[in-house]
Write a protein that holds these residues in place. Structure first.
Motif, PDB file in Angstrom:
ATOM      1  N   ILE A 142       6.940  -0.850   9.018  1.00  0.00           N
ATOM      2  CA  ILE A 142       7.118   0.540   9.442  1.00  0.00           C
ATOM      3  C   ILE A 142       7.333   1.463   8.245  1.00  0.00           C
ATOM      4  CG2 ILE A 142       9.601   0.686   9.850  1.00  0.00           C
ATOM      5  CD1 ILE A 142       6.882   1.746  12.338  1.00  0.00           C
ATOM      6  N   TRP A 143       7.980   0.961   7.198  1.00  0.00           N
ATOM      7  CA  TRP A 143       8.171   1.757   5.988  1.00  0.00           C
ATOM      8  C   TRP A 143       6.817   2.093   5.359  1.00  0.00           C
ATOM      9  CZ3 TRP A 143       7.112   1.297   0.777  1.00  0.00           C
ATOM     10  CH2 TRP A 143       7.768   2.194  -0.068  1.00  0.00           C
ATOM     11  N   GLY A 144       5.912   1.103   5.326  1.00  0.00           N
ATOM     12  CA  GLY A 144       4.569   1.357   4.786  1.00  0.00           C
ATOM     13  C   GLY A 144       3.834   2.425   5.571  1.00  0.00           C
ATOM     14  N   PHE A 145       3.925   2.358   6.903  1.00  0.00           N
ATOM     15  CA  PHE A 145       3.305   3.392   7.734  1.00  0.00           C
ATOM     16  C   PHE A 145       3.926   4.757   7.438  1.00  0.00           C
ATOM     17  CE2 PHE A 145       2.397  -0.003  11.154  1.00  0.00           C
ATOM     18  CZ  PHE A 145       1.076  -0.134  10.766  1.00  0.00           C
ATOM     19  N   ILE A 160       0.844  -1.196   0.000  1.00  0.00           N
ATOM     20  CA  ILE A 160       0.000   0.000   0.000  1.00  0.00           C
ATOM     21  C   ILE A 160       0.881   1.249   0.000  1.00  0.00           C
ATOM     22  CG2 ILE A 160      -1.603   1.334   1.441  1.00  0.00           C
ATOM     23  CD1 ILE A 160      -3.035  -1.313   2.013  1.00  0.00           C
ATOM     24  N   GLY A 161       1.957   1.216   0.774  1.00  0.00           N
ATOM     25  CA  GLY A 161       2.884   2.339   0.781  1.00  0.00           C
ATOM     26  C   GLY A 161       3.540   2.552  -0.569  1.00  0.00           C
ATOM     27  N   ARG A 162       3.950   1.483  -1.192  1.00  0.00           N
ATOM     28  CA  ARG A 162       4.624   1.588  -2.495  1.00  0.00           C
ATOM     29  C   ARG A 162       3.666   2.057  -3.582  1.00  0.00           C
ATOM     30  NH1 ARG A 162       7.013  -2.465  -6.673  1.00  0.00           N
ATOM     31  NH2 ARG A 162       8.841  -1.295  -7.355  1.00  0.00           N
ATOM     32  N   PHE A 206       2.804   7.285   4.653  1.00  0.00           N
ATOM     33  CA  PHE A 206       1.613   8.107   4.856  1.00  0.00           C
ATOM     34  C   PHE A 206       1.683   8.920   6.150  1.00  0.00           C
ATOM     35  CE2 PHE A 206       0.310   4.592   2.126  1.00  0.00           C
ATOM     36  CZ  PHE A 206      -0.256   5.292   1.074  1.00  0.00           C
ATOM     37  N   SER A 207       2.850   8.923   6.774  1.00  0.00           N
ATOM     38  CA  SER A 207       3.034   9.656   8.041  1.00  0.00           C
ATOM     39  C   SER A 207       1.992   9.247   9.079  1.00  0.00           C
ATOM     40  CB  SER A 207       2.985  11.165   7.813  1.00  0.00           C
ATOM     41  OG  SER A 207       3.986  11.561   6.909  1.00  0.00           O
TER      42      SER A 207
END
Length: 130
Positions: free
Chosen positions: A91-94, A56-58, A97-98
């Motif tokens: 944690i990278w995914g979170f 989702i982050g990517r 989106f800050s």
């Protein structure tokens, strides 16, 4: 089969594959996948939660705050099963989106990160510190 029949690993794998291939999803497929992931969050493994969050982050898929809450709550329940790669991907995914992390999740995350610290790769540490 309907989306209600999708198993957590199938959802996780689909998110990961579409993100890895950089294939855009149609909005209604994206919405259904996010809905199913949120509903099934308690059933996911550490790798499944990490894969979904990373994907989702990517892909920059915009999701509601309730989705992130469900992921945090589920991850916190099984945090002791997360390895270094799972932690860094999660944690990278979170971070993309800050997302403001729940204090209890953050504490559990930090404790597990210390447990698996010797196994982090340079890339994993970079993602963790992002």
């Amino acid at each position: 089969r309907t989306h209600a029949d999708w198993r957590p690993q199938e959802v996780s794998n689909l998110f990961w594959a579409l993100s890895k291939l950089q294939v855009g999803m149609k909005p209604n497929l994206e919405a259904v996948m996010v809905m199913v992931a949120e509903e099934k969050a308690p059933e996911f493994t550490a790798q499944g939660l990490a894969n979904i969050t990373w994907a989702i982050g990517r892909s920059k898929i915009l999701v509601e705050y309730e989705f992130w809450q469900a992921i945090q709550e589920s991850a916190e329940e099984i945090i002791d099963t997360f390895d270094a790669q799972n932690l860094s991907n999660l944690i990278w995914g979170f971070a993309q989106f800050s997302i403001v992390l729940n204090p209890s999740f953050l504490l559990a995350f930090q404790k597990q990160a210390l447990v698996v610290a010797p196994t982090f790769t340079c890339k994993g540490l970079g993602m963790l510190l992002w």
